[in-house]
Design a protein around this motif. Structure first.
Motif: not given
Length: 261
Positions: A254-261, A203-214
């Motif tokens: 794969d979803k976030f690597y491009g814009p955030l890498a 119930l407290l699972e963060p958004e995927e973007s936040k997971i990736y940001s860490k």
């Protein structure tokens, strides 16, 4: 199945596993000593004397009762630490933790859930059961008449919730009222709290973007611009840290690597 299980859940699981094994070993030993007391009335005095300890007025029955009660306190202490870790994890992802004054830990959690339970009624029943466990612990660790009465009255008032969890876990002999707790209660609460801990974190699972940001890309500077290597180590990190399946972890990268890498 790909379920979010952050370090807090895994740490709590390790704690419960060790506590359950220890409690079971002590319980079995005390049952054996009860049989020995039938043959030797001063069994504990004799054993204590052999160890150079003065011990009077102790019986296996008394120790059994204390061990069960103190196990309840230990289990809740572990759950309390788990809740602290959950709060830290939540804040780590940049969320604001809402913590009203003078409310129970479960009420605090309700203020912060990101998702909603699949079945609100069943979740309420389980919430009630855990609240009873909190009051049971209080009645043992801080045995004032007020705390004892609170635990007893809450148990009586939540009969429907107690019956629900009893049926869910196929338990006949637990959970019991404060005056009747047994080793079966220890087994029950360990199992239930482990599953409830998983429910809480879902119930407290963060958004995927936040997971990736860490993902700590700074640890892997040695890979330079080898993007495939970086994506692989990032995938393995997410899989290891949050217990996602390899496919789910790879999807996130794969979803976030491009814009955030």
């Amino acid at each position: 199945m790909s379920m979010y299980r952050p370090p807090s859940v895994r740490n709590f699981k390790l704690f419960i596993g060790e506590l359950t094994a220890e409690a079971a070993a002590v319980h079995i030993s005390l049952l054996d000593s009860q049989n020995r007391e039938k043959e030797q009335k001063d069994y504990w005095n004799s054993k204590a004397s052999d160890a150079g300890i003065v011990l009077n007025g102790i019986t296996s029955k008394r120790i059994l009762n204390s061990q069960i009660r103190l196990s309840v306190v230990s289990i809740y202490s572990g759950f309390d630490v788990f809740l602290e870790e959950v709060e830290d994890e939540f804040k780590k992802f940049g969320y604001r933790w809402v913590k009203p004054d003078k409310v129970s830990p479960l009420v605090v959690l309700e203020q912060n859930y990101i998702d909603k339970p699949t079945n609100k009624t069943h979740f309420r029943y389980e919430n009630d059961a855990v609240n009873y466990f909190r009051l049971l612990r209080n009645s043992i660790a801080h045995p004032s008449e007020e705390n004892k009465t609170s635990a007893i009255e809450f148990y009586k008032s939540k009969a429907e919730s107690i019956d629900f969890v009893r049926k869910k876990y196929n338990m006949v002999s637990a959970p019991n009222d404060p005056s009747s707790i047994s080793f079966h209660d220890i087994k029950f609460w360990c199992q239930m709290l482990l599953e409830f801990a998983e429910t809480i974190t879902l119930l407290l699972e963060p958004e995927e973007s936040k997971i990736y940001s860490k993902v700590p890309f700074e640890r892997w500077k040695k890979y330079g611009h080898d993007h495939e290597k970086l994506k692989n180590v990032a995938t393995n990190y997410i899989r290891s840290e949050y217990s996602y399946s390899l496919d789910r972890a790879r999807e996130i990268v794969d979803k976030f690597y491009g814009p955030l890498a």
